[in-house]
Structure formats: C-alpha cells, structure tokens
Design a protein around this motif. Structure first.
Motif, PDB file in Angstrom:
ATOM      1  N   PRO A  83       0.758  -1.468  -0.248  1.00  0.00           N
ATOM      2  CA  PRO A  83      -0.341   0.523   0.161  1.00  0.00           C
ATOM      3  C   PRO A  83       0.768   0.981   0.092  1.00  0.00           C
ATOM      4  CG  PRO A  83      -0.096  -0.983   2.043  1.00  0.00           C
ATOM      5  CD  PRO A  83       0.581  -1.777   1.333  1.00  0.00           C
ATOM      6  N   ALA A  84       2.110   1.276   0.705  1.00  0.00           N
ATOM      7  CA  ALA A  84       3.051   2.275   0.302  1.00  0.00           C
ATOM      8  C   ALA A  84       3.353   2.618  -0.800  1.00  0.00           C
ATOM      9  CB  ALA A  84       3.972   2.376   1.948  1.00  0.00           C
ATOM     10  N   THR A  85       3.567   1.550  -1.184  1.00  0.00           N
ATOM     11  CA  THR A  85       3.963   1.761  -2.777  1.00  0.00           C
ATOM     12  C   THR A  85       2.994   2.250  -3.598  1.00  0.00           C
ATOM     13  OG1 THR A  85       6.090  -0.352  -2.185  1.00  0.00           O
ATOM     14  CG2 THR A  85       5.211   0.852  -4.905  1.00  0.00           C
ATOM     15  N   ASP A  86       1.939   1.768  -3.329  1.00  0.00           N
ATOM     16  CA  ASP A  86       1.105   2.098  -4.053  1.00  0.00           C
ATOM     17  C   ASP A  86      -0.038   3.316  -4.415  1.00  0.00           C
ATOM     18  OD1 ASP A  86       0.951  -0.771  -4.795  1.00  0.00           O
ATOM     19  OD2 ASP A  86      -0.711  -1.206  -4.959  1.00  0.00           O
ATOM     20  N   ALA A  87       0.788   4.349  -2.650  1.00  0.00           N
ATOM     21  CA  ALA A  87      -0.139   5.786  -2.815  1.00  0.00           C
ATOM     22  C   ALA A  87       0.911   6.112  -3.298  1.00  0.00           C
ATOM     23  CB  ALA A  87       0.804   5.548  -1.048  1.00  0.00           C
ATOM     24  N   ILE A  88       2.259   6.395  -3.541  1.00  0.00           N
ATOM     25  CA  ILE A  88       3.136   6.808  -3.760  1.00  0.00           C
ATOM     26  C   ILE A  88       3.867   6.914  -5.386  1.00  0.00           C
ATOM     27  CG2 ILE A  88       5.878   6.590  -3.815  1.00  0.00           C
ATOM     28  CD1 ILE A  88       6.177   5.831  -1.520  1.00  0.00           C
ATOM     29  N   LEU A  89       3.083   5.646  -5.950  1.00  0.00           N
ATOM     30  CA  LEU A  89       3.089   5.823  -7.751  1.00  0.00           C
ATOM     31  C   LEU A  89       2.108   6.524  -7.782  1.00  0.00           C
ATOM     32  CD1 LEU A  89       4.097   2.183  -8.172  1.00  0.00           C
ATOM     33  CD2 LEU A  89       4.802   3.988  -8.500  1.00  0.00           C
ATOM     34  N   ASN A  90       0.718   6.286  -7.254  1.00  0.00           N
ATOM     35  CA  ASN A  90      -0.868   7.232  -7.585  1.00  0.00           C
ATOM     36  C   ASN A  90      -0.131   8.473  -6.858  1.00  0.00           C
ATOM     37  OD1 ASN A  90      -2.504   4.569  -8.095  1.00  0.00           O
ATOM     38  ND2 ASN A  90      -2.886   4.843  -5.429  1.00  0.00           N
ATOM     39  N   GLU A  91       0.356   8.982  -6.279  1.00  0.00           N
ATOM     40  CA  GLU A  91       0.784  10.185  -6.098  1.00  0.00           C
ATOM     41  C   GLU A  91       1.799  11.070  -7.204  1.00  0.00           C
ATOM     42  OE1 GLU A  91       3.069  13.441  -2.505  1.00  0.00           O
ATOM     43  OE2 GLU A  91       2.244  10.949  -2.078  1.00  0.00           O
ATOM     44  N   VAL A  92       2.546  10.245  -7.467  1.00  0.00           N
ATOM     45  CA  VAL A  92       3.845  10.657  -8.952  1.00  0.00           C
ATOM     46  C   VAL A  92       2.840  10.818 -10.439  1.00  0.00           C
ATOM     47  CG1 VAL A  92       5.044   9.873 -10.127  1.00  0.00           C
ATOM     48  CG2 VAL A  92       5.870   9.982  -7.943  1.00  0.00           C
ATOM     49  N   ARG A  93       1.855   9.696  -9.873  1.00  0.00           N
ATOM     50  CA  ARG A  93       1.075   9.909 -11.439  1.00  0.00           C
ATOM     51  C   ARG A  93      -0.245  10.767 -11.518  1.00  0.00           C
ATOM     52  NH1 ARG A  93       0.011   3.857 -10.523  1.00  0.00           N
ATOM     53  NH2 ARG A  93       1.554   2.600 -11.529  1.00  0.00           N
ATOM     54  N   ALA A  94      -0.152  11.308 -10.534  1.00  0.00           N
ATOM     55  CA  ALA A  94      -1.224  12.676  -9.989  1.00  0.00           C
ATOM     56  C   ALA A  94      -0.616  13.715 -10.382  1.00  0.00           C
ATOM     57  CB  ALA A  94      -2.212  12.427  -9.400  1.00  0.00           C
ATOM     58  N   GLU A  95       0.798  13.912  -9.407  1.00  0.00           N
ATOM     59  CA  GLU A  95       1.282  14.910  -9.921  1.00  0.00           C
ATOM     60  C   GLU A  95       1.837  14.958 -11.741  1.00  0.00           C
ATOM     61  OE1 GLU A  95       3.119  18.233  -9.437  1.00  0.00           O
ATOM     62  OE2 GLU A  95       1.941  17.309  -8.417  1.00  0.00           O
ATOM     63  N   ALA A  96       1.725  13.919 -12.250  1.00  0.00           N
ATOM     64  CA  ALA A  96       2.472  14.402 -13.641  1.00  0.00           C
ATOM     65  C   ALA A  96       1.161  14.410 -15.148  1.00  0.00           C
ATOM     66  CB  ALA A  96       3.277  13.074 -14.473  1.00  0.00           C
ATOM     67  N   LYS A  97       0.040  14.505 -14.220  1.00  0.00           N
ATOM     68  CA  LYS A  97      -0.998  14.588 -14.856  1.00  0.00           C
ATOM     69  C   LYS A  97      -1.232  15.708 -15.166  1.00  0.00           C
ATOM     70  CE  LYS A  97      -3.223  10.131 -14.772  1.00  0.00           C
ATOM     71  NZ  LYS A  97      -4.638   8.506 -13.550  1.00  0.00           N
ATOM     72  N   ALA A  98      -1.926  16.536 -13.607  1.00  0.00           N
ATOM     73  CA  ALA A  98      -1.796  17.835 -12.847  1.00  0.00           C
ATOM     74  C   ALA A  98      -0.701  18.249 -13.944  1.00  0.00           C
ATOM     75  CB  ALA A  98      -1.729  17.980 -12.110  1.00  0.00           C
ATOM     76  N   LYS A  99       1.061  17.945 -13.950  1.00  0.00           N
ATOM     77  CA  LYS A  99       1.829  18.956 -14.764  1.00  0.00           C
ATOM     78  C   LYS A  99       1.317  19.861 -16.090  1.00  0.00           C
ATOM     79  CE  LYS A  99       5.563  18.794 -11.306  1.00  0.00           C
ATOM     80  NZ  LYS A  99       7.372  18.366 -11.011  1.00  0.00           N
ATOM     81  N   GLY A 100       0.954  17.919 -16.919  1.00  0.00           N
ATOM     82  CA  GLY A 100       0.599  17.724 -18.340  1.00  0.00           C
ATOM     83  C   GLY A 100      -1.081  19.037 -18.505  1.00  0.00           C
ATOM     84  N   VAL A 101      -1.553  18.919 -17.861  1.00  0.00           N
ATOM     85  CA  VAL A 101      -2.408  19.667 -18.051  1.00  0.00           C
ATOM     86  C   VAL A 101      -2.477  21.146 -18.129  1.00  0.00           C
ATOM     87  CG1 VAL A 101      -4.874  20.147 -17.036  1.00  0.00           C
ATOM     88  CG2 VAL A 101      -4.354  17.835 -17.659  1.00  0.00           C
ATOM     89  N   GLU A 102      -1.079  20.928 -16.755  1.00  0.00           N
ATOM     90  CA  GLU A 102      -1.231  22.705 -17.016  1.00  0.00           C
ATOM     91  C   GLU A 102      -0.528  23.337 -17.594  1.00  0.00           C
ATOM     92  OE1 GLU A 102       0.723  22.906 -13.100  1.00  0.00           O
ATOM     93  OE2 GLU A 102      -0.767  23.265 -11.384  1.00  0.00           O
ATOM     94  N   GLU A 103       0.457  22.255 -19.136  1.00  0.00           N
ATOM     95  CA  GLU A 103       1.288  23.006 -19.980  1.00  0.00           C
ATOM     96  C   GLU A 103       0.284  23.312 -20.599  1.00  0.00           C
ATOM     97  OE1 GLU A 103       4.473  19.753 -20.633  1.00  0.00           O
ATOM     98  OE2 GLU A 103       4.814  20.345 -18.563  1.00  0.00           O
ATOM     99  N   TYR A 104      -0.854  22.048 -20.778  1.00  0.00           N
ATOM    100  CA  TYR A 104      -1.888  22.567 -22.107  1.00  0.00           C
ATOM    101  C   TYR A 104      -2.853  23.922 -21.574  1.00  0.00           C
ATOM    102  CZ  TYR A 104      -6.459  21.733 -24.336  1.00  0.00           C
ATOM    103  OH  TYR A 104      -7.402  22.490 -24.671  1.00  0.00           O
ATOM    104  N   ALA A 105      -2.451  23.758 -20.406  1.00  0.00           N
ATOM    105  CA  ALA A 105      -3.239  25.208 -20.069  1.00  0.00           C
ATOM    106  C   ALA A 105      -2.193  26.154 -19.875  1.00  0.00           C
ATOM    107  CB  ALA A 105      -3.801  25.787 -18.555  1.00  0.00           C
TER     108      ALA A 105
END
Length: 149
Positions: A83-105
C-alpha cells in the motif's frame, strides 16, 4: 546532523522561537529541512519505482511449483500487498497528470495572447482563455484527489 536530529532541532526551534529569533538561523534551518525533504522525496520515488519493477517482474516472469501437484502457478497471485508503494506511485502519477494539464493550459493562454496580438475576434480569444481556466481547474482537481481531499 542526522535527519532525526534535524527534525528534532526544527521542532525544538519552533517551540522556543520568539519574535527576536535571528532570521539567518531560521532561514538556515528551513533550508536544511527543505533540502532533506527533497532528498527523502527523491529516495521514496526511487524506492517506489524499484518496487513497481519488482512487482511487474513477479507478475510476468516468476512461477511457483506446487510440491504436492507439481503444477506451476504465476507467483503474482501470491505477491504481498504494497500500500505504501501504491500510494507513492498514485501520487507521482497524479502530479504528472496535473503538470501535463497545466502545460496544456499554458499553451492555451499563449495561444490566446497571440490571437489577441493579431486582432482575432474577442469571442474567440475569450473562448480559448475559458478553456485554459477549465484546464487549470482540472489540474487543481487532480491534485486535490491525490491529496485525498
């Protein structure tokens, strides 16, 4: 100074700090804490990536032979929960997605600026700016979901 000592010093300093605390000491402590936090963040990301690689290897390459039947089974069925690994990976993925959307903006905002410079109709410029705002709002939603809000 170890990480534990630095954290303890930070807590002790925060408790003892008064209005007359020297700013240079505060700045140095905050800088040290930020540096250590950066290092720990990188290390946790590296460990999570290694754990993911191990989990993928177990799922795709490892098999277990039953002593009783001699039948081979994918080891991924029996891999431990992480669960700790999964939580970190989910956080990294969400941040990467958010950065991509911000670049689009940002791209949309730049496009609207260029449209304004060449005298495009206001309604078109406003439409592009509105899309940029929606993208920024969506990036904020991705980050809030990552943080469990």
């Amino acid at each position: 100074m170890t990480n534990k000592e630095l954290v303890a010093a930070g807590h002790a300093f925060a408790k003892a700090q008064g209005a007359d605390a020297p700013l240079t000491e505060i700045a140095k402590l905050v800088s040290d804490l930020a540096t250590r936090l950066d290092v720990i963040t990188v290390l946790s990301d590296v460990l999570a990536a290694e754990n993911l690689a191990l989990k993928n290897y177990i799922d795709g390459e490892c098999y277990i032979e039953s002593k009783r039947t001699g039948v081979y089974t994918c080891a991924g069925i029996y891999k431990p929960e992480t669960p700790a690994t999964d939580a970190i990976l989910n956080e990294v993925r969400a941040e990467a997605k958010a950065k991509g959307v911000e670049e689009y903006a940002e791209s949309l905002s730049y496009q609207a600026l260029k449209m304004r410079e060449i005298d495009q109709p206001r309604i078109r410029v406003a439409s592009v700016n509105a899309e940029a705002k929606r993208a920024r709002d969506f990036a904020a939603q991705l980050r809030a979901a990552k943080d469990g809000e």
